[in-house]
Design a protein around this motif. Structure first.
Motif, mmCIF file in Angstrom:
data_model
loop_
_atom_site.group_PDB
_atom_site.id
_atom_site.type_symbol
_atom_site.label_atom_id
_atom_site.label_comp_id
_atom_site.label_asym_id
_atom_site.label_seq_id
_atom_site.Cartn_x
_atom_site.Cartn_y
_atom_site.Cartn_z
ATOM 1 N N VAL A 1 0.780 -1.218 0.142
ATOM 2 C CA VAL A 1 0.179 0.305 0.083
ATOM 3 C C VAL A 1 0.856 1.387 -0.415
ATOM 4 O O VAL A 1 2.066 1.272 0.606
ATOM 5 N N SER A 2 0.357 2.104 -0.799
ATOM 6 C CA SER A 2 0.887 3.765 -0.507
ATOM 7 C C SER A 2 0.481 4.952 0.005
ATOM 8 O O SER A 2 -0.637 4.319 -0.063
ATOM 9 N N ARG A 3 0.954 5.953 0.217
ATOM 10 C CA ARG A 3 0.618 6.545 0.388
ATOM 11 C C ARG A 3 0.236 7.706 -0.757
ATOM 12 O O ARG A 3 0.682 8.087 -1.207
ATOM 13 N N GLN A 4 -1.335 8.050 -0.870
ATOM 14 C CA GLN A 4 -1.432 9.627 -0.867
ATOM 15 C C GLN A 4 -0.906 10.221 -0.976
ATOM 16 O O GLN A 4 -0.753 10.966 0.622
ATOM 17 N N GLU A 5 -0.907 11.494 -1.917
ATOM 18 C CA GLU A 5 -0.137 12.864 -1.373
ATOM 19 C C GLU A 5 -1.095 13.355 -0.601
ATOM 20 O O GLU A 5 -0.560 14.272 -0.138
ATOM 21 N N GLU A 6 -2.526 13.371 -0.869
ATOM 22 C CA GLU A 6 -3.457 14.377 -0.105
ATOM 23 C C GLU A 6 -3.391 13.689 1.836
ATOM 24 O O GLU A 6 -4.164 13.974 2.122
ATOM 25 N N GLU A 7 -3.097 12.471 1.696
ATOM 26 C CA GLU A 7 -3.079 11.505 3.262
ATOM 27 C C GLU A 7 -2.305 12.259 4.167
ATOM 28 O O GLU A 7 -0.958 12.384 3.960
ATOM 29 N N SER A 8 -2.901 12.768 5.148
ATOM 30 C CA SER A 8 -1.901 12.378 6.148
ATOM 31 C C SER A 8 -0.855 11.702 7.037
ATOM 32 O O SER A 8 -1.610 10.322 5.996
ATOM 33 N N PHE A 9 -0.184 11.039 7.548
ATOM 34 C CA PHE A 9 0.449 10.072 8.738
ATOM 35 C C PHE A 9 -0.476 9.479 8.693
ATOM 36 O O PHE A 9 -0.644 7.865 8.668
ATOM 37 N N GLN A 10 -1.783 10.198 9.967
ATOM 38 C CA GLN A 10 -2.282 9.102 10.457
ATOM 39 C C GLN A 10 -3.643 8.569 9.425
ATOM 40 O O GLN A 10 -4.495 7.492 9.842
ATOM 41 N N GLU A 11 -4.126 9.605 8.414
ATOM 42 C CA GLU A 11 -4.582 8.366 7.600
ATOM 43 C C GLU A 11 -4.737 7.723 6.663
ATOM 44 O O GLU A 11 -4.948 6.612 6.941
ATOM 45 N N PHE A 12 -3.241 7.802 6.572
ATOM 46 C CA PHE A 12 -2.418 5.975 6.268
ATOM 47 C C PHE A 12 -2.557 5.570 6.960
ATOM 48 O O PHE A 12 -2.771 4.349 6.985
ATOM 49 N N ALA A 13 -2.077 5.684 7.728
ATOM 50 C CA ALA A 13 -2.705 4.624 9.075
ATOM 51 C C ALA A 13 -3.635 4.124 9.946
ATOM 52 O O ALA A 13 -3.608 2.254 9.837
ATOM 53 N N ASN A 14 -4.397 4.762 9.547
ATOM 54 C CA ASN A 14 -5.739 4.844 9.784
ATOM 55 C C ASN A 14 -6.079 2.986 8.560
ATOM 56 O O ASN A 14 -6.535 2.420 8.610
ATOM 57 N N LYS A 15 -6.415 4.191 7.347
ATOM 58 C CA LYS A 15 -6.133 3.529 6.106
ATOM 59 C C LYS A 15 -5.197 1.466 5.960
ATOM 60 O O LYS A 15 -5.807 0.662 6.042
ATOM 61 N N VAL A 16 -4.339 1.496 6.705
ATOM 62 C CA VAL A 16 -3.921 0.701 6.279
ATOM 63 C C VAL A 16 -4.207 -0.472 7.553
ATOM 64 O O VAL A 16 -4.746 -2.117 7.683
ATOM 65 N N GLN A 17 -4.577 -0.109 9.073
ATOM 66 C CA GLN A 17 -5.388 -0.522 9.910
ATOM 67 C C GLN A 17 -6.564 -1.368 9.653
ATOM 68 O O GLN A 17 -6.679 -1.979 9.829
ATOM 69 N N GLU A 18 -7.400 -0.651 8.413
ATOM 70 C CA GLU A 18 -8.967 -1.136 8.504
ATOM 71 C C GLU A 18 -8.230 -2.234 7.292
ATOM 72 O O GLU A 18 -9.312 -3.796 7.462
ATOM 73 N N ILE A 19 -6.936 -2.098 6.739
ATOM 74 C CA ILE A 19 -7.211 -3.332 5.617
ATOM 75 C C ILE A 19 -6.570 -4.457 6.650
ATOM 76 O O ILE A 19 -7.078 -5.860 6.433
ATOM 77 N N LEU A 20 -6.217 -4.474 7.752
ATOM 78 C CA LEU A 20 -5.449 -5.414 7.888
ATOM 79 C C LEU A 20 -7.056 -5.941 9.345
ATOM 80 O O LEU A 20 -6.754 -7.471 9.441
ATOM 81 N N ALA A 21 -7.445 -5.244 9.857
ATOM 82 C CA ALA A 21 -8.360 -5.229 10.353
ATOM 83 C C ALA A 21 -9.585 -6.570 9.555
ATOM 84 O O ALA A 21 -10.297 -6.909 9.739
ATOM 85 N N THR A 22 -9.883 -6.054 8.720
ATOM 86 C CA THR A 22 -10.878 -6.410 7.588
ATOM 87 C C THR A 22 -10.361 -7.826 7.127
ATOM 88 O O THR A 22 -11.183 -8.620 6.547
ATOM 89 N N GLU A 23 -8.857 -8.738 6.856
ATOM 90 C CA GLU A 23 -7.856 -9.419 6.823
ATOM 91 C C GLU A 23 -8.373 -10.418 7.636
ATOM 92 O O GLU A 23 -8.356 -11.673 7.474
ATOM 93 N N LEU A 24 -8.033 -10.125 8.689
ATOM 94 C CA LEU A 24 -8.526 -10.824 9.952
ATOM 95 C C LEU A 24 -9.606 -10.749 10.720
ATOM 96 O O LEU A 24 -9.552 -11.808 11.125
ATOM 97 N N SER A 25 -10.500 -10.381 10.179
ATOM 98 C CA SER A 25 -11.943 -10.465 10.711
ATOM 99 C C SER A 25 -12.130 -9.916 12.140
ATOM 100 O O SER A 25 -12.524 -10.384 13.048
ATOM 101 N N LEU A 26 -11.197 -8.389 12.617
ATOM 102 C CA LEU A 26 -11.374 -8.236 13.881
ATOM 103 C C LEU A 26 -11.893 -7.101 13.340
ATOM 104 O O LEU A 26 -11.307 -5.947 12.107
ATOM 105 N N ALA A 27 -12.225 -6.093 14.939
ATOM 106 C CA ALA A 27 -12.858 -4.340 15.149
ATOM 107 C C ALA A 27 -11.302 -4.120 14.425
ATOM 108 O O ALA A 27 -10.316 -4.058 14.987
ATOM 109 N N SER A 28 -11.670 -2.870 14.244
ATOM 110 C CA SER A 28 -10.898 -1.198 14.404
ATOM 111 C C SER A 28 -11.258 0.058 15.525
ATOM 112 O O SER A 28 -11.722 0.220 15.051
ATOM 113 N N THR A 29 -9.609 -0.077 16.015
ATOM 114 C CA THR A 29 -10.148 0.523 17.041
ATOM 115 C C THR A 29 -9.445 1.484 17.500
ATOM 116 O O THR A 29 -8.073 1.653 17.062
#
Length: 423
Positions: A227-255
């Motif tokens: 996954v690559s960070r988009q220009e308009e994304e902040s670091f925290q938004e990039f982190a949240n996006k990766v967290q959602e990807i992993l949570a979906t893959e593992l069938s877990l809640a993203s808290t």
């Protein structure tokens, strides 16, 4: 997430709560102890082999096979998705050996974030950062590492704390995502029979011994698309996006629960833990588990026991009797305790209770006149502890009779009756 959700994300007890499973663990424990001793011996050889051989595919294969003997079985899914040009792997955190497991599949480095260096840091497979005085200095050092050519990829855990891997992911910190614009997510699932994978604040060596104790611990590693960070994304938004990807893959809640929230919850849970009550000598232990009675029945039984004590010691307030019964759960032991501590009981409380119990019909609370014999003069005390049950019973009987006589005299003096009246 509410407190109940935090409870589901961490295991605070190592052993299972189910009675049948706990019985199976107890039956297995002799085998587990023998297995642990054998694996400690084998583990020393695994460590020596990993130190002697250079980093290569052959070394990882040999150590992976030997790790299976130690009970750490490693599997991977979609290895073809692993991007060799990626400078950073981002993985969820379940155990204290996650970096060692991923390192069995591909070469990577995980920096030691704690204030630890030297042999232990190297032996556990961490990369030393040298003298780092601040978070900014650490980030700058890792950023230079990622930009340097020919360096191995970094493996980071943005949760920064372990979970049980069953309920949800902790909130990802944003600083790992500021090191590079492209990362590869790695989803990790860990399963172990009978026992919890880890408990809060458990030492890594303790976790290693439990790993050797259980039959096996299965690590399932899944490689996801980079996954690559988009220009308009902040670091925290990039982190949240990766967290959602992993949570979906593992069938877990993203808290949004952070490692600070975990530390606060552990502290609160430690302070609010029920305090155990020390039983007095001769007291009957309270029934446990399925033998515990309902609260209504227990309160009724406690009132009945308090009334029995009150009949023997009418001058003692109900509050003092109930408090002692809550500790002893025994009428005879409470009577003995109260007789032996008669000198310490407040005189006004005792006299007030006597007035309420024996002079309620006459009205009002009564204060003992100065002519009344103090409690210390009517408290018979044996010279020594009786050698036989009969002697001890007689000593207790003498105390009871003396207290009865004391209550009788006070009642006569209060109502102005003659000494020869029969009550």
């Amino acid at each position: 997430m509410e407190t109940r959700g935090i409870e589901q994300m961490f295991d605070f007890q190592r052993l299972p709560s189910d009675g049948l499973v706990l019985l199976l663990v107890l039956l297995y424990s002799p085998v587990g102890l023998c297995l642990m001793l054998i694996r400690i011996f084998i583990g020393a050889h695994v460590f020596l082999v990993s130190c002697a051989l250079p980093d290569s595919l052959a070394r990882r294969f040999i150590v992976r096979i030997m790790s299976s003997v130690l009970g750490m079985h490693v599997r991977q899914t979609n290895p073809h998705l692993r991007d060799k040009s990626t400078k950073m792997y981002i993985c969820n955190h379940v155990t204290q050996f996650d970096h060692n497991i991923v390192n069995l599949l591909t070469s990577c480095n995980t920096p030691m974030m704690e204030d630890s260096a030297g042999f232990v840091c190297w032996a556990r497979g961490f990369m030393e950062l040298g003298t780092i005085s601040s978070q900014d200095e650490m980030e700058e050092s890792l950023r230079r590492y990622c930009s340097a050519p020919g360096t191995l990829p970094l493996l980071l855990f943005p949760e920064e704390e372990t979970t049980n891997g069953r309920a949800g992911l902790l909130k990802f910190s944003s600083w790992p995502f500021s090191l590079t614009d492209s990362i590869q997510p790695v989803a990790l699932q860990v399963k172990r029979p009978f026992l919890a994978l880890s408990t809060p604040n458990s030492f890594w060596l303790t976790e290693l011994l439990w790993t050797f104790f259980v039959p096996c611990t299965v690590y399932q590693v899944r490689w996801l698309t980079p996954v690559s960070r988009q220009e308009e994304e902040s670091f925290q938004e990039f982190a949240n996006k990766v967290q959602e990807i992993l949570a979906t893959e593992l069938s877990l809640a993203s808290t949004q629960i952070t490692k600070a929230d975990k530390a606060e919850h552990i502290k609160r849970k430690r302070h609010s833990a029920p305090r155990t009550t020390t039983l007095s000598l001769g007291a009957r232990p309270r029934p446990l588990g399925f033998m515990v009675r309902s609260s209504a029945v227990e309160e009724s039984r406690m009132r009945r026991m308090a009334q029995q004590v009150k009949e023997v010691l009418p001058d003692i307030p109900f509050s003092i009797i109930t408090r002692d019964l809550a500790q002893t759960n025994c009428v005879d032991t409470t009577i003995t305790n109260l007789l032996e501590s008669a000198e310490e009981l407040p005189g006004e409380a005792i006299s007030g209770a006597t007035g309420g119990a024996t002079g309620g019909a006459a009205g009002g609370a009564w204060r003992s006149p100065s002519s009344v014999t103090p409690a210390s003069t009517i408290k018979p005390s044996s010279k020594c502890f009786g050698k036989s049950p009969v002697d001890r019973h007689m000593s207790l009987q003498e105390r009871k009779e003396a207290l009865y006589e004391f209550a009788r005299r006070r009642y006569i003096e209060k109502h102005g009756l003659e000494q020869d009246n029969n009550l």
